[in-house]
Structures are given as C-alpha cells and as structure tokens.
Design a protein around this motif. Sequence first.
Motif, short mmCIF file in Angstrom:
data_model
loop_
_atom_site.label_atom_id
_atom_site.label_comp_id
_atom_site.label_asym_id
_atom_site.label_seq_id
_atom_site.Cartn_x
_atom_site.Cartn_y
_atom_site.Cartn_z
N GLU A 25 41.04 48.10 41.07
CA GLU A 25 40.84 48.65 39.73
C GLU A 25 40.07 47.67 38.84
N GLN A 26 40.40 46.39 38.91
CA GLN A 26 39.71 45.39 38.10
C GLN A 26 38.25 45.24 38.51
N GLN A 30 34.98 46.10 36.07
CA GLN A 30 33.94 45.12 35.76
C GLN A 30 32.55 45.59 36.14
N SER A 67 37.57 36.42 38.38
CA SER A 67 38.03 37.19 37.23
C SER A 67 38.89 38.37 37.65
N ALA A 68 38.45 39.12 38.66
CA ALA A 68 39.20 40.28 39.13
C ALA A 68 40.56 39.87 39.68
N ARG A 71 42.79 38.86 36.69
CA ARG A 71 43.05 40.03 35.86
C ARG A 71 43.99 41.00 36.57
N ALA A 72 43.92 41.05 37.89
CA ALA A 72 44.87 41.87 38.66
C ALA A 72 46.28 41.30 38.54
N SER A 75 47.46 42.22 35.12
CA SER A 75 47.79 43.65 35.07
C SER A 75 49.18 43.90 35.66
#
Length: 157
Positions: A25-26, A30, A67-68, A71-72, A75
Amino acid sequence: MIHQTAISYSIPSLYNSSFIKAMIEQIRMQDLTVSRHSVSDEVLLNTLVGHATLDRDSDISSLQKVSAFYRAVASRLEQETGLMAEVFLNLDQDDVGWILVFCGRLLVISQFIRNPESFRFESVEHLTLEGERVLQNSLERTREYFDFPERHGLSVA
C-alpha cells in the motif's frame, strides 16, 4: 547476542501478512506516475528484494524502499495502537541520514542510515520477518508509555 528464529512461511501467507499488505500500500501510494498500479503484488514485492525489475521509468528507488518500509511500520503501529504515527526521513547529499518514527509523541524508532542503496532484503520472507521484528520492538516501546488495547491478535510479550 541476537538470536533470530527462522519461521517458514508459505508464499500465500506471506502475501496475506498485514505488514506486507501495508508495505505494498505504501509503495503504491508513493507512485505519483501511477506506473506501478497495474503491477501485481508479487512482482512489486520481488522488485524490493531484487529478483525482478520493472521498466526503467517505474523501478523503485532505494529511497522509496526505505520510506515505504518505515511508513508501513508506522501504518501498522497506528492500526495496533490507535495513536498517530509519523515518519521523518532525512538524508543529506552524501546519502547519510536518520529515520525517525514517532508514535504519539514517543520516539519509537531512531535509525541511522549510511547508504540507502544497501537497504535491501534477501527474500520476501526476510522482508516480512524484519518488518514484523521492527514493529514488535516499536510496540514494546509504546506499551511502556501508553495504555492501549491489544488489537488483531498481535501480542507483545
């Protein structure tokens, strides 16, 4: 000394992991060019571990992978704690910097990163294990400071 226990996952269970779903999802969020929206989850994950590549214009940069990933984690922290989680990623021109993740006002992750190009995983299983490990450590830290109900069966012992 750190001991890591190997857990054998079947491929379908890897793709059903809540961390992997958050990671996918991340990455898709992006994607400003929308070039990765038609790519299957399996191909997208394989690009993260280096087994496949997308076309040259839509390949995932190392900075996007870092970043992903964090960020995951953020989340999943939000889902588990009900608190807002924020990620701060700061790299200078020499690719040296910090990753900070806050849950509420608590700093739960402070990670030095020297070279984003070296941020990679051996396999999707390794990515899943590392993501769950970082999430567990972050949840342990938040439990020390905040009182929140346990959700989704994720336990912190």
